[in-house]
Design an enzyme around this catalytic site. Sequence first.
Site, PDB file in Angstrom:
ATOM      1  N   ASP A  26      70.875  82.036 104.023  1.00 33.02           N
ATOM      2  CA  ASP A  26      69.863  83.022 105.292  1.00 33.02           C
ATOM      3  C   ASP A  26      70.220  83.987 105.203  1.00 33.02           C
ATOM      4  OD1 ASP A  26      67.373  83.170 105.949  1.00 33.02           O
ATOM      5  OD2 ASP A  26      66.730  81.580 107.773  1.00 33.02           O
ATOM      6  N   GLY A  27      68.526  84.775 105.254  1.00 28.93           N
ATOM      7  CA  GLY A  27      68.941  86.110 106.446  1.00 28.93           C
ATOM      8  C   GLY A  27      69.211  87.211 105.076  1.00 28.93           C
ATOM      9  N   TRP A  31      68.520  91.432 105.653  1.00 31.02           N
ATOM     10  CA  TRP A  31      69.688  92.492 106.223  1.00 31.02           C
ATOM     11  C   TRP A  31      69.668  93.418 105.208  1.00 31.02           C
ATOM     12  CZ3 TRP A  31      72.452  95.021 102.050  1.00 31.02           C
ATOM     13  CH2 TRP A  31      73.916  95.535 102.435  1.00 31.02           C
ATOM     14  N   ASN A  75      60.124  78.363  98.801  1.00 24.25           N
ATOM     15  CA  ASN A  75      59.506  79.950  98.565  1.00 24.25           C
ATOM     16  C   ASN A  75      59.343  80.117  96.854  1.00 24.25           C
ATOM     17  OD1 ASN A  75      63.981  79.617  99.095  1.00 24.25           O
ATOM     18  ND2 ASN A  75      62.246  80.199 100.683  1.00 24.25           N
ATOM     19  N   TRP A  76      58.390  79.103  97.068  1.00 26.60           N
ATOM     20  CA  TRP A  76      57.342  79.915  96.064  1.00 26.60           C
ATOM     21  C   TRP A  76      56.128  80.053  97.065  1.00 26.60           C
ATOM     22  CZ3 TRP A  76      58.725  79.300  90.591  1.00 26.60           C
ATOM     23  CH2 TRP A  76      59.633  78.470  90.650  1.00 26.60           C
TER      24      TRP A  76
HETATM   25  C1  IPE Z   1      65.256  78.214 103.527  1.00 31.58           C
HETATM   26  O1  IPE Z   1      65.422  80.048 104.221  1.00 31.58           O
HETATM   27  C2  IPE Z   1      66.009  78.185 101.943  1.00 31.58           C
HETATM   28  C3  IPE Z   1      66.421  79.096 101.448  1.00 31.58           C
HETATM   29  C4  IPE Z   1      67.739  79.619 102.152  1.00 31.58           C
HETATM   30  C5  IPE Z   1      67.162  79.270 100.585  1.00 31.58           C
HETATM   31  P1  IPE Z   1      63.832  80.322 104.264  1.00 31.58           P
HETATM   32  O2  IPE Z   1      64.187  81.503 104.544  1.00 31.58           O
HETATM   33  O3  IPE Z   1      62.709  79.868 103.049  1.00 31.58           O
HETATM   34  O4  IPE Z   1      63.606  79.713 105.675  1.00 31.58           O
HETATM   35  P2  IPE Z   1      62.501  79.771 106.383  1.00 31.58           P
HETATM   36  O5  IPE Z   1      61.494  80.239 105.790  1.00 31.58           O
HETATM   37  O6  IPE Z   1      63.140  80.357 107.515  1.00 31.58           O
HETATM   38  O7  IPE Z   1      62.008  78.233 106.679  1.00 31.58           O
HETATM   39  C1  IPE Z   2      68.220  83.786 101.611  1.00 29.15           C
HETATM   40  O1  IPE Z   2      67.655  84.746 102.529  1.00 29.15           O
HETATM   41  C2  IPE Z   2      67.653  82.719 100.808  1.00 29.15           C
HETATM   42  C3  IPE Z   2      66.816  82.741  99.785  1.00 29.15           C
HETATM   43  C4  IPE Z   2      65.769  82.192 100.800  1.00 29.15           C
HETATM   44  C5  IPE Z   2      66.427  82.601  98.589  1.00 29.15           C
HETATM   45  P1  IPE Z   2      66.125  85.110 102.891  1.00 29.15           P
HETATM   46  O2  IPE Z   2      65.737  85.528 101.598  1.00 29.15           O
HETATM   47  O3  IPE Z   2      64.996  84.216 103.434  1.00 29.15           O
HETATM   48  O4  IPE Z   2      65.974  86.430 104.309  1.00 29.15           O
HETATM   49  P2  IPE Z   2      65.153  86.389 105.273  1.00 29.15           P
HETATM   50  O5  IPE Z   2      65.571  85.150 106.179  1.00 29.15           O
HETATM   51  O6  IPE Z   2      64.038  86.590 104.962  1.00 29.15           O
HETATM   52  O7  IPE Z   2      66.310  87.512 105.989  1.00 29.15           O
HETATM   53 MG    MG Z   3      64.992  83.401 105.331  1.00 28.58          MG
END
Ligand code: IPE
Ligand code: IPE
Ligand code: MG
Length: 253
Positions: A26-27, A31, A75-76
Amino acid sequence: MTEPTQPSPPQIDPEFIPRHIALVMDGNGRWAQERGLPRTEGHRRGESVLMDCVDACIALGGVEWLSAYAFSTENWRRSHSEVRFLMGFSRDVLRRHRDELHEKNVRIVWAGRRPRLWRSVLRELEAAEELTRANTGVTLAMCINYGGRAELVDACRALAADAAEGRIRPDEVTEQTLTRYLYRPDMPDVDLFLRPSGEKRTSNFLLWQSAYAEMVYQDTLFPDFTRQHMYDAVLEYAKRDRRFGGAVDKFAK
Ligand code: IPE
Ligand code: IPE
Ligand code: MG
């Protein structure tokens, strides 16, 4: 280009090495946005970081499973273009790395829900699973279109169907029975649940399997995550006192 020198893994008693690490990658978006870049640039950065995490698990020795959360059933909800990018990217990452992972004796498996997942991603997952089926090193579970609640609902549906057909009696259902209906019945319980990025929540990852996991949260965003962060998390894990509900009375007569 020569590879930068990598830190050596900490020396830890094998008893205190987590057998199964769940990693929430995550993140990425933050970044990228901090650098004035589109969110997708953060995802791109995560590719080599994930490979480093696999190498760290191999170097630690004793880690049998690394489950990587790559795309959740939630994530959809993201923009059409980000979802499209993430699907295509998952497919390409698998294609780009399956041979090198195979050479490292890594077994790749998929955990997730079939409906909605792009067929090309599914095909890549199946090809990677097939190629690495007999490998005996670390198992890398790619969790794509995965959700803990979805997994439990899918398991309950299959179990209920078997019960309706008379193949299983409701009063015989145990925790072991339910486990057999999960996406990966062979997946061991999570020992170390690791989430970088500063968020302190599970976001629906491996709910059943993490019932007794040790949670380690780090502030680093995933694109900046290194082997050292993984080693630090394992060191922290090794210091935890895992009681599983039990207790020892030091002063009992
Ligand atoms: C969790 O991260 C899912 C993945 C890393 C694939 P998200 O960024 O989607 O989760 P939330 O929105 O912070 O709960
Ligand atoms: C995790 O990073 C990747 C997926 C959820 C696919 P994010 O896309 O959630 O990144 P942040 O949390 O918005 O920074
Ligand atoms: Mg995230």
